[in-house]
Design a protein around this motif. Structure first.
Motif, PDB file in Angstrom:
ATOM      1  N   ASN A  20       0.874  -1.189   0.161  1.00 39.69           N
ATOM      2  CA  ASN A  20       0.005   0.034   0.436  1.00 39.69           C
ATOM      3  C   ASN A  20       1.243   1.174   0.328  1.00 39.69           C
ATOM      4  OD1 ASN A  20      -2.494   1.787  -0.137  1.00 39.69           O
ATOM      5  ND2 ASN A  20      -2.036   1.685   2.339  1.00 39.69           N
ATOM      6  N   GLU A  21       2.243   1.352   0.092  1.00 38.51           N
ATOM      7  CA  GLU A  21       3.080   2.419   0.400  1.00 38.51           C
ATOM      8  C   GLU A  21       3.237   3.666  -0.537  1.00 38.51           C
ATOM      9  OE1 GLU A  21       7.082   0.925   0.790  1.00 38.51           O
ATOM     10  OE2 GLU A  21       6.724   0.317   2.372  1.00 38.51           O
ATOM     11  N   LYS A  22       2.665   2.240  -2.286  1.00 38.34           N
ATOM     12  CA  LYS A  22       2.447   3.888  -3.172  1.00 38.34           C
ATOM     13  C   LYS A  22       1.532   4.417  -3.165  1.00 38.34           C
ATOM     14  CE  LYS A  22       2.515   2.308  -7.769  1.00 38.34           C
ATOM     15  NZ  LYS A  22       3.098   1.352  -9.051  1.00 38.34           N
ATOM     16  N   SER A  23       0.329   3.340  -2.943  1.00 35.02           N
ATOM     17  CA  SER A  23      -1.297   4.223  -2.791  1.00 35.02           C
ATOM     18  C   SER A  23      -1.429   5.023  -1.839  1.00 35.02           C
ATOM     19  CB  SER A  23      -1.695   3.057  -3.018  1.00 35.02           C
ATOM     20  OG  SER A  23      -1.417   2.588  -4.494  1.00 35.02           O
ATOM     21  N   ASN A  24      -0.787   4.834  -0.428  1.00 34.90           N
ATOM     22  CA  ASN A  24      -1.573   5.101   0.832  1.00 34.90           C
ATOM     23  C   ASN A  24      -2.731   5.030   1.388  1.00 34.90           C
ATOM     24  OD1 ASN A  24       0.086   5.995   2.901  1.00 34.90           O
ATOM     25  ND2 ASN A  24       0.077   7.651   2.347  1.00 34.90           N
ATOM     26  N   LYS A 301       0.848 -18.040  -2.469  1.00 37.85           N
ATOM     27  CA  LYS A 301       1.329 -16.196  -2.273  1.00 37.85           C
ATOM     28  C   LYS A 301       1.668 -15.802  -3.337  1.00 37.85           C
ATOM     29  CE  LYS A 301       5.212 -18.546   0.903  1.00 37.85           C
ATOM     30  NZ  LYS A 301       6.445 -18.679   0.286  1.00 37.85           N
ATOM     31  N   GLU A 302       2.024 -16.964  -5.189  1.00 34.79           N
ATOM     32  CA  GLU A 302       2.071 -15.840  -6.454  1.00 34.79           C
ATOM     33  C   GLU A 302       0.952 -15.153  -6.554  1.00 34.79           C
ATOM     34  OE1 GLU A 302       2.102 -18.763  -5.444  1.00 34.79           O
ATOM     35  OE2 GLU A 302       4.378 -19.484  -6.897  1.00 34.79           O
ATOM     36  N   ALA A 303      -1.039 -15.272  -6.358  1.00 39.45           N
ATOM     37  CA  ALA A 303      -2.086 -14.885  -6.452  1.00 39.45           C
ATOM     38  C   ALA A 303      -2.853 -13.741  -5.682  1.00 39.45           C
ATOM     39  CB  ALA A 303      -3.172 -16.652  -6.180  1.00 39.45           C
ATOM     40  N   MET A 304      -2.151 -14.365  -4.704  1.00 34.11           N
ATOM     41  CA  MET A 304      -2.262 -13.275  -3.200  1.00 34.11           C
ATOM     42  C   MET A 304      -1.548 -12.028  -3.563  1.00 34.11           C
ATOM     43  SD  MET A 304      -3.993 -14.133  -0.950  1.00 34.11           S
ATOM     44  CE  MET A 304      -4.266 -12.358   0.361  1.00 34.11           C
ATOM     45  N   GLU A 305      -0.450 -12.244  -4.622  1.00 34.28           N
ATOM     46  CA  GLU A 305      -0.009 -11.224  -4.714  1.00 34.28           C
ATOM     47  C   GLU A 305      -0.413 -10.492  -5.921  1.00 34.28           C
ATOM     48  OE1 GLU A 305       4.391  -9.907  -4.813  1.00 34.28           O
ATOM     49  OE2 GLU A 305       4.652 -11.352  -3.138  1.00 34.28           O
ATOM     50  N   GLU A 306      -1.015 -11.275  -6.909  1.00 38.46           N
ATOM     51  CA  GLU A 306      -1.934 -11.174  -7.904  1.00 38.46           C
ATOM     52  C   GLU A 306      -2.991  -9.970  -7.700  1.00 38.46           C
ATOM     53  OE1 GLU A 306      -0.440 -10.294 -11.277  1.00 38.46           O
ATOM     54  OE2 GLU A 306      -2.262  -9.839 -11.777  1.00 38.46           O
ATOM     55  N   ILE A 307      -3.584 -10.731  -6.801  1.00 45.45           N
ATOM     56  CA  ILE A 307      -4.637 -10.365  -6.184  1.00 45.45           C
ATOM     57  C   ILE A 307      -4.176  -8.791  -5.385  1.00 45.45           C
ATOM     58  CG2 ILE A 307      -6.100 -10.277  -4.052  1.00 45.45           C
ATOM     59  CD1 ILE A 307      -6.871 -13.170  -4.917  1.00 45.45           C
ATOM     60  N   THR A 308      -3.451  -9.376  -5.102  1.00 43.20           N
ATOM     61  CA  THR A 308      -3.376  -7.525  -3.733  1.00 43.20           C
ATOM     62  C   THR A 308      -2.889  -5.889  -5.545  1.00 43.20           C
ATOM     63  OG1 THR A 308      -2.597  -8.840  -2.461  1.00 43.20           O
ATOM     64  CG2 THR A 308      -2.095  -6.941  -2.213  1.00 43.20           C
ATOM     65  N   HIS A 309      -2.178  -6.597  -5.948  1.00 41.02           N
ATOM     66  CA  HIS A 309      -2.101  -5.468  -7.363  1.00 41.02           C
ATOM     67  C   HIS A 309      -2.923  -4.838  -7.550  1.00 41.02           C
ATOM     68  CE1 HIS A 309       2.431  -5.622  -6.204  1.00 41.02           C
ATOM     69  NE2 HIS A 309       2.165  -6.879  -5.696  1.00 41.02           N
ATOM     70  N   THR A 310      -3.918  -5.902  -8.312  1.00 40.64           N
ATOM     71  CA  THR A 310      -4.727  -5.524  -9.347  1.00 40.64           C
ATOM     72  C   THR A 310      -5.697  -4.781  -8.199  1.00 40.64           C
ATOM     73  OG1 THR A 310      -4.694  -7.459 -10.862  1.00 40.64           O
ATOM     74  CG2 THR A 310      -6.270  -6.189 -11.263  1.00 40.64           C
ATOM     75  N   THR A 311      -5.993  -5.110  -7.154  1.00 39.16           N
ATOM     76  CA  THR A 311      -7.091  -4.228  -6.417  1.00 39.16           C
ATOM     77  C   THR A 311      -6.413  -3.018  -6.318  1.00 39.16           C
ATOM     78  OG1 THR A 311      -7.934  -6.899  -5.370  1.00 39.16           O
ATOM     79  CG2 THR A 311      -8.434  -4.675  -3.994  1.00 39.16           C
ATOM     80  N   LEU A 312      -5.647  -2.929  -5.792  1.00 35.12           N
ATOM     81  CA  LEU A 312      -5.027  -1.284  -6.238  1.00 35.12           C
ATOM     82  C   LEU A 312      -4.837  -0.350  -6.769  1.00 35.12           C
ATOM     83  CD1 LEU A 312      -1.344  -2.161  -3.236  1.00 35.12           C
ATOM     84  CD2 LEU A 312      -4.078  -1.475  -2.451  1.00 35.12           C
ATOM     85  N   GLU A 313      -3.871  -1.396  -8.067  1.00 33.21           N
ATOM     86  CA  GLU A 313      -4.182  -0.631  -9.450  1.00 33.21           C
ATOM     87  C   GLU A 313      -6.075  -0.450 -10.005  1.00 33.21           C
ATOM     88  OE1 GLU A 313      -1.793  -3.196 -12.184  1.00 33.21           O
ATOM     89  OE2 GLU A 313      -2.868  -1.238 -13.880  1.00 33.21           O
ATOM     90  N   ASN A 314      -7.002  -1.394  -9.453  1.00 31.06           N
ATOM     91  CA  ASN A 314      -7.871  -1.006 -10.108  1.00 31.06           C
ATOM     92  C   ASN A 314      -9.242   0.344  -8.987  1.00 31.06           C
ATOM     93  OD1 ASN A 314      -8.772  -3.399 -11.702  1.00 31.06           O
ATOM     94  ND2 ASN A 314      -9.443  -4.796 -10.077  1.00 31.06           N
ATOM     95  N   PHE A 318     -10.163   4.066 -10.292  1.00 25.82           N
ATOM     96  CA  PHE A 318     -11.218   4.993  -9.979  1.00 25.82           C
ATOM     97  C   PHE A 318     -10.897   6.019  -9.104  1.00 25.82           C
ATOM     98  CE2 PHE A 318     -14.123   5.724  -6.621  1.00 25.82           C
ATOM     99  CZ  PHE A 318     -15.461   5.781  -7.788  1.00 25.82           C
ATOM    100  N   GLU A 319      -9.946   6.362  -8.507  1.00 26.22           N
ATOM    101  CA  GLU A 319      -9.840   7.163  -7.594  1.00 26.22           C
ATOM    102  C   GLU A 319      -8.664   8.370  -8.673  1.00 26.22           C
ATOM    103  OE1 GLU A 319      -6.128   7.511  -5.381  1.00 26.22           O
ATOM    104  OE2 GLU A 319      -7.440   8.983  -3.910  1.00 26.22           O
ATOM    105  N   LYS A 320      -8.495   8.397  -9.420  1.00 28.33           N
ATOM    106  CA  LYS A 320      -7.983   9.389 -10.989  1.00 28.33           C
ATOM    107  C   LYS A 320      -9.272   9.420 -12.214  1.00 28.33           C
ATOM    108  CE  LYS A 320      -3.206   7.847 -10.341  1.00 28.33           C
ATOM    109  NZ  LYS A 320      -2.070   7.308 -11.019  1.00 28.33           N
TER     110      LYS A 320
END
Ligand code: NAI
Length: 329
Positions: A20-24, A301-314, A318-320
Motif C-alpha cells: 500500500n506504500e505507493k498508494s497510501n 503466494k503468487e495469487a495473493m500478490e496478483e490479487i493485491t496488485h490488481t485491487t490496488l490498481e483498480n 477509480f480515484e484518478k
C-alpha cells in the motif's frame, strides 16, 4: 481515499499493507462480511473491498450508496454475490480481479483428484500410526482416462494442460470453444455427452442462473457409475442434497469440492470448538470418498500478490477517474 475492507483475514491485511506504500490508501479492516446488516459500517468510505462470501444484494447497495460508497472492489474473479442490476441503478462501479492465478486453481483441482484417487491423505495418517498396510488404498491410473471439463476459460484451460500431461483424454463443454483447448487435443461435446462419457468431471464455469445446480439427480443419472466429480468453481453448481443421494447410492465414486453452496457460514472460520448446525456438510464429511477444502484453491503466494496488485490498481484507476479496465459492465 477511505476504503472499508470486509471479510478480512490476517493474510489479506498483511498483503495489502505490504504493497500500500505507493498508494497510501486508508484501509479499515473489518473481519465481518459485508451484507445488508453490516452495510451501515461503511459510512464515510468511498469504496468497499469484498471477497467471495460477502453478499451485496440490492438492500446492501442502497445503504452503500446512501453512505457515500461509489466503488465495490472485488478481490476475486467471480461476482455472483453482487447484485449488478442494483449497482448499475445506483451508479456504483464494480471492479474485480479477473485472473490472479488460473494455475493455482487448476493445480488445486488436480491435487483433489490425486488425493482422492491415490488416497495419500489416508496413507499419511496410517503411517503416523505405524500402519504400513496397503489394504483399500488402491487407486486407478489417470493415464488414458476421459476427463470432462465444463467451462474452458482461463482456469479450465490451465486444467486441460495439466490433464494432458497425465495422458488423459480431454472432452469439454463451453458456450465458446477455445482454440487452445482444441490444439491441446481437447474435443468439444454437448453437455450431455460430457456427462455420459467422462470418468472425471471438473467444473470450471461461473455460477449463473443457467449453471446453478447443473450437477443434480438428472445429470448424475447420465454419468458413469463411480464418477469422480471435482468442483473448484462455485458451490451452487452442485445440488448438495442430490449429490449426497448420489454418494449414498454409490453412483459417485469420488467427490472433491473446494466450494460448497452453504459455505458462507463455515468456510474461512475456525469452528473447531463450535457445534456445526449444517447437517449437509456433516453428512458429506462422513463419506470416506469425499474430500473437502475450504475455498483454498486460489490460495498461493503468487495469487495473493496478483490479487493485491490488481485491487490496488483498480482502486487507483477509480480515484484518478481513469478507465476501469477491470470493471464488470
Ligand atoms: P473465465 O471467465 O476465464 O472462464 C469461465 C468459462 O466458463 C468461460 O469460457 C465461459 O464461456 C464458460 N461458461 C459460461 N457459462 C457456461 C455454461 N453455462 N456452461 C459451460 N461453460 C460456461 O473464468 P475463470 O477464471 O476460468 O474462473 C472460472 C470460475 O472459477 C469462476 O467463475 C469462479 O467461480 C471460480 N474460481 C474459484 C476459485 C477458488 O479459489 N476456488 C478462484 C477463482 C475462480
Amino acid at each position: 481515499m477511505k476504503i472499508a475492507v470486509f471479510s478480512t483475514k490476517p493474510y489479506d491485511q498483511e498483503y495489502f499493507e505490504r504493497y500500500n506504500e505507493k498508494s497510501n490508501f486508508a484501509f479499515t479492516y473489518f473481519e465481518t462480511p459485508l451484507n445488508h446488516h453490516t452495510a451501515n459500517l461503511t459510512s464515510g468510505y468511498q469504496a468497499v473491498c469484498i471477497f467471495v462470501n460477502d453478499k451485496v444484494d440490492s438492500n446492501a447497495i442502497r445503504i452503500l450508496f446512501k453512505n457515500g460508497v461509489r466503488l465495490i472492489a472485488l478481490r476475486c474473479a467471480g461476482y455472483n454475490n453482487v447484485d449488478m442490476e442494483a449497482a448499475k441503478e445506483y451508479g456504483i462501479k464494480v471492479v474485480r480481479v479477473p485472473a490472479y492465478s488460473p494455475e493455482a486453481v487448476a493445480e488445486h483441482a488436480i491435487a483433489l483428484i490425486l488425493t482422492l484417487n491415490r488416497k495419500t491423505h489416508k496413507a499419511y495418517n496410517r503411517i503416523r500410526e505405524s500402519n504400513f498396510s496397503l489394504n483399500k488404498l488402491i487407486g486407478f491410473n489417470l493415464h488414458g482416462k476421459t476427463v470432462g471439463v465444463i467451462g474452458t476459460g482461463k482456469i479450465g484451460t490451465a486444467f486441460c494442460k495439466i490433464s494432458r500431461g497425465f495422458g488423459c483424454k480431454i472432452i469439454a463443454f463451453d458456450k465458446y470453444e477455445s482454440d487452445e483447448v482444441i490444439n491441446l487435443g481437447g474435443e468439444y461435446k454437448s453437455l450431455v455427452d460430457v456427462f455420459k462419457e467422462s470418468d472425471i468431471i471438473s467444473l470450471h464455469c461461473p455460477l449463473n442462473p443457467e449453471t446453478k445446480h447443473m450437477i443434480n439427480e438428472q445429470s448424475l443419472s447420465m454419468m458413469k457409475n463411480g464418477i469422480m466429480i471435482i468442483n473448484t468453481s462455485r458451490g451452487a453448481l452442485i445440488d448438495t442434497a442430490d449429490i449426497i443421494k448420489g454418494l449414498a447410492n454409490k453412483k459417485i465414486g469420488y467427490l472433491g469440492i473446494d466450494v460448497y453452496e452453504q459455505e458462507e457460514n463455515l468456510f474461512f472460520k475456525d469452528l473447531s470448538e463450535s457445534i456445526i448446525e449444517d447437517d449437509m456438510i456433516l453428512r458429506l464429511i462422513s463419506f470416506p470418498n469425499v474430500l473437502i477444502t475450504s475455498h483454498q484453491a486460489y490460495f498461493t503466494k503468487e495469487a495473493m500478490e496478483e490479487i493485491t496488485h490488481t485491487t490496488l490498481e483498480n482502486i487507483r484507476d477509480f480515484e484518478k477517474g481513469e478507465i476501469l479496465k477491470n470493471e464488470i459492465a
